[in-house]
Design a protein around this motif. Sequence first.
Motif, short mmCIF file in Angstrom:
data_model
loop_
_atom_site.label_atom_id
_atom_site.label_comp_id
_atom_site.label_asym_id
_atom_site.label_seq_id
_atom_site.Cartn_x
_atom_site.Cartn_y
_atom_site.Cartn_z
N ASP A 152 -2.87 -14.18 -0.66
CA ASP A 152 -3.38 -13.29 -1.84
C ASP A 152 -4.58 -13.76 -2.40
O ASP A 152 -4.69 -14.83 -2.74
CB ASP A 152 -2.32 -12.99 -2.82
N SER A 161 -1.91 -8.54 -3.90
CA SER A 161 -0.84 -8.47 -2.70
C SER A 161 -0.65 -7.25 -2.06
O SER A 161 -1.46 -6.31 -2.74
CB SER A 161 0.32 -9.26 -3.07
N ARG A 186 0.96 -10.38 -9.74
CA ARG A 186 0.53 -9.79 -8.67
C ARG A 186 0.23 -8.23 -8.80
O ARG A 186 1.01 -7.49 -9.21
CB ARG A 186 1.21 -9.85 -7.23
N ILE A 192 -4.95 -5.71 1.52
CA ILE A 192 -5.68 -6.29 0.70
C ILE A 192 -7.00 -6.40 1.27
O ILE A 192 -7.97 -6.38 0.55
CB ILE A 192 -5.16 -7.95 1.07
#
Length: 275
Positions: A152, A161, A186, A192
């Motif tokens: 991430d 994420s 997140r 991503i």
Amino acid sequence: ICSPLKWTAVHWSRKSIINNQWNLMCMSCLRKLLNIQNNKRWIRYGLSKYCFCIFLKCCIQLFLRTLRIYKRSFYTHFFDRMGIQIVPTTGRAVDGITREVRSLPGVNYAISTNGGTVADLARGISLKRCTLSNAKALEVLGIVKKYRAMYDPYIDGRGISQPAFIEHMEDYGLSPVIQKMVLSTRDVVPNILHYVTDCKKDVEKVNVYLADVKDIEPLRKELSGVEGIVISSSLYNNLEINALGATKGIALMWLAGYLGIAPEATMAFGDGEND
């Protein structure tokens, strides 16, 4: 509370009785009251003694709460007068610094994402940033995605994420505590790599959790061939990639200079490689 009949209908669990000494003392009064129900004088005596214990307990709790508030006010004033700054220095993004830490006396600034950002918490602004360029972040992610890893990037103070990771965090060795932290810090996007490509923003840090710890050294070795990055770790199955120059120590010395504090007047401690 005024009706003795109500007490006969109350069922007290052993767990609630053994919580603390105050409960034990209060319950001893109730026990007397329940055992001698036919004696009205003892009922009145038991109730009054029980109520007094509760009143005394509340008074002491109020006193201790006031004392804690006074201590906090004292320490805040002391730190301000002495020019002492307590600086949380973390691999998390700014949003990941908990309220309990932010509220400590002397905490006015923070270093986040391993030195990627130096933040003024009071004003809610970044004082200094040392980030991976968008192209460099995509280069790093291109290498990481070849491994069985959850990754991430951190952008604008938040981790990014995707469902494939968030829904299977246990497969990447994340404990329930870490999973809870990840969920609260997140933003979830469909993909991503597509998000980083489309947003064209710089990245503060790339965080990696590997499903197999045996992949850590091969991945670190492959990443070490990328120019302009620094690699560290905070957990047994984790790698963290920052821009070259983004370390906690460098950021701490920059902040000390910004505040007019000499390096020899600073102190730091930590428990991980990224410290």
